[in-house]
Design a protein around this motif. Structure first.
Motif, PDB file in Angstrom:
ATOM      1  N   HIS A 100      -3.348   2.349  11.081  1.00  9.51           N
ATOM      2  CA  HIS A 100      -3.616   3.659  11.666  1.00  9.51           C
ATOM      3  C   HIS A 100      -2.442   4.616  11.470  1.00  9.51           C
ATOM      4  CE1 HIS A 100      -3.777   6.567  15.086  1.00  9.51           C
ATOM      5  NE2 HIS A 100      -4.988   6.712  14.591  1.00  9.51           N
ATOM      6  N   ARG A 101      -1.218   4.097  11.526  1.00  8.02           N
ATOM      7  CA  ARG A 101      -0.053   4.973  11.331  1.00  8.02           C
ATOM      8  C   ARG A 101      -0.080   5.631   9.967  1.00  8.02           C
ATOM      9  NH1 ARG A 101       2.714   0.994  14.246  1.00  8.02           N
ATOM     10  NH2 ARG A 101       3.383  -0.066  12.364  1.00  8.02           N
ATOM     11  N   SER A 102      -0.572   4.916   8.958  1.00  9.06           N
ATOM     12  CA  SER A 102      -0.603   5.491   7.615  1.00  9.06           C
ATOM     13  C   SER A 102      -1.927   6.169   7.291  1.00  9.06           C
ATOM     14  CB  SER A 102      -0.292   4.415   6.570  1.00  9.06           C
ATOM     15  OG  SER A 102      -1.302   3.436   6.569  1.00  9.06           O
ATOM     16  N   ASP A 103      -2.992   5.854   8.044  1.00 12.80           N
ATOM     17  CA  ASP A 103      -4.307   6.445   7.779  1.00 12.80           C
ATOM     18  C   ASP A 103      -5.039   6.684   9.091  1.00 12.80           C
ATOM     19  OD1 ASP A 103      -6.679   7.333   6.693  1.00 12.80           O
ATOM     20  OD2 ASP A 103      -7.354   5.366   6.040  1.00 12.80           O
ATOM     21  N   ALA A 104      -4.580   7.676   9.838  1.00 11.34           N
ATOM     22  CA  ALA A 104      -5.179   7.979  11.144  1.00 11.34           C
ATOM     23  C   ALA A 104      -6.618   8.456  11.004  1.00 11.34           C
ATOM     24  CB  ALA A 104      -4.343   9.036  11.862  1.00 11.34           C
TER      25      ALA A 104
END
Length: 163
Positions: A100-104
């Protein structure tokens, strides 16, 4: 033996459940599958791509059936589905939070869509969706009643903004 992408993801989820996220490596997974590590790069450009595919599969399995319903009921079900998916697998929450941090966008988009259908402008939909996802990610291990209360508080605030 030649493995399909889905076979690799399935075995990766098994390794995750058996050994945890820290022990999941391309080398270990290749060994479990009886192939050279380079063979996995046919399906995944790097470990991050593999982790994203695992997270996507975990989330897909956790989705609840979509029905036509009020935006707030849909948002509530989406959050519960995310929580269920994270809790079903060892280190599932850690994996999904890392991806999620890289692809919210992947986690937030269904919630943004529900909020937009309710009349939220782009900023409210973005921040509301992000707040809901972060609440679920942060409270994955908490008591069900605490999570339900937190979701209720955020949804009440969004209802007020949308009124």
């Amino acid at each position: 033996m030649r493995y399909r992408r889905t076979d690799v993801v399935e075995r990766a989820i098994e390794v995750l459940d058996e050994h945890g996220l820290d022990a999941l490596s391309m080398r270990r997974l290749a060994g479990d599958l009886g192939v050279q590590p380079g063979a996995l790069y046919h399906h995944f450009t790097n470990k991050d791509a593999l982790l994203a595919a695992i997270a996507d599969e975990i989330l897909r399995r956790g989705r609840r059936p979509a029905e036509i319903m009020a935006w707030d009921a849909e948002a509530h079900l989406l959050c519960l589905g995310l929580r269920d998916a994270m809790r079903r697998h060892r280190d599932g929450a850690l994996l999904i939070a890392r991806v999620h941090r890289s692809d919210a966008e992947a986690l937030e988009q269904p919630l943004r869509s529900a909020l937009a259908r309710a009349g939220a402008d782009a900023d409210l939909a973005r921040v509301g969706a992000r707040t809901l996802v972060r609440l679920v990610l942060a409270h994955e291990a908490d008591d069900d009643a605490d999570v339900a209360l937190g979701l209720g508080l955020v949804l009440d605030g969004l209802r007020t903004r949308l009124a």
